[in-house]
Write an enzyme that holds these catalytic residues in place. Structure first.
Site, short mmCIF file in Angstrom:
data_model
loop_
_atom_site.label_atom_id
_atom_site.label_comp_id
_atom_site.label_asym_id
_atom_site.label_seq_id
_atom_site.Cartn_x
_atom_site.Cartn_y
_atom_site.Cartn_z
N GLU A 1 0.86 -1.19 0.00
CA GLU A 1 0.00 0.00 0.00
C GLU A 1 0.89 1.23 0.00
OE1 GLU A 1 -2.22 0.38 3.71
OE2 GLU A 1 -0.49 -0.32 4.85
N LEU B 1 -3.39 -1.62 5.87
CA LEU B 1 -4.51 -1.11 6.65
C LEU B 1 -5.77 -1.27 5.80
CD1 LEU B 1 -5.26 0.47 9.28
CD2 LEU B 1 -5.40 2.47 7.81
#
Ligand code: PLP
Length: 283
Positions: A180, A205
């Site tokens: 990410e 996340l």
């Protein structure tokens, strides 16, 4: 108008608001946080943020400092006192202040901080022209699913992006797959118009914006696959984009200096972006 912060039970002028030097958030990054968008006076996906806050607290075995009903009142009161119509609310919960020792203190009261501030509308060129990302090794710990305040690796990554005149750095795991961004989730659209993003394992996340985009994809009947993708696959993708509470959904048009697709925001990305704005406006 002077800003007001909520700190451990009190509303204080921002300048005077402080936590103890032995707060474990300060000493060990022993705490978690959330950032919630406020659009037209409404909180965007508040329930999902509170749910994720509970998940993070639970994983770190920190007891919620106040109940959800009280928390929602504090959030609203902080927004009101700061006259935020469009902006963000920041919540942080730490394990509290105690003499410095790694193991949990026997009796520390978790610290809750809530701040709110207005934000300027994002530069429209970011959405119209798209943004550049670089790729960097993911040097973070193995529990990136917890929204911990321990963000120094993310800070270094974002700074590296800034110094490379890029908006974001996409972090890459040991297998060469993108996890990410430093503060955003990463997505691509393949040549057959499938939207791809990594599954919410412990390496990323689980973004609330990511979940909102899932709902849009489902509703609009687009194809979605949750799987890891490599840097090479991202560079060869038809489209790419990133998502977060503060960035919304932004087209990625360059990765490590090479154009993605035609080097312009992708068609599907722009559709998802428009639908996401409709979602935040309706919050
Ligand atoms: N990934 C990381 C590392 C983040 O810090 C964030 C947001 O701060 C996100 C993804 C996006 O999460 P959200 O959509 O809930 O803002």
């Amino acid at each position: 108008m002077s800003r007001i912060a909520y700190v451990a039970g009190q509303y204080l002028p921002h300048r005077q608001a402080a936590v103890h030097i032995e707060d474990r958030g300060f000493q060990f990054a022993d705490g978690v946080y959330e950032v919630i968008a406020v659009v037209g006076g409404h909180l965007v996906d508040e329930a999902l943020h509170i749910e994720r806050l509970h998940r993070s607290l639970n994983e770190l075995r920190i007891v919620p400092p106040i109940g959800d009903a009280a928390l929602k009142i504090v959030i609203r009161e902080t927004i009101r006192r700061n006259a935020v119509d469009t902006g963000i609310v920041y919540l942080q919960v730490t394990r509290g202040a105690a003499p410095r020792e790694h193991a949990f203190p026997k009796s520390a009261k978790p610290t809750l901080v809530v701040t709110a501030r207005r934000t300027k509308p994002p530069d429209p060129r970011l959405g119209e022209e798209g943004i550049a990302v670089i790729t960097i090794p993911d040097i973070r710990w193995q529990r990136c699913d917890i929204k911990s305040v321990a963000l120094v690796a993310n800070v270094l990554g974002k700074q590296q992006a800034r110094e490379a005149s890029a908006y974001e750095a996409w972090q890459v795991d040991r297998e060469g797959r993108i996890t990410e961004g430093t503060s955003t989730n990463a997505w691509i659209v393949t040549m057959d118009d499938t939207v791809v993003t990594r599954a919410a394992d412990t390496a990323i996340l689980n973004g609330v914006t990511r979940l909102a985009v899932f709902d849009i994809i489902d509703r609009e009947g687009y194809r979605l696959v949750e799987r890891p993708f490599t840097v090479a696959e991202a560079k060869a993708a038809r489209e790419a984009f990133l998502s977060s509470t503060t960035a919304d959904l932004l087209p990625v048009v360059r990765i490590d200096g090479a154009p993605v697709g035609e080097g312009r925001p992708g068609r599907l990305t722009l559709k998802l972006r428009a639908a996401y704005f409709a979602h935040t406006a309706a919050a």
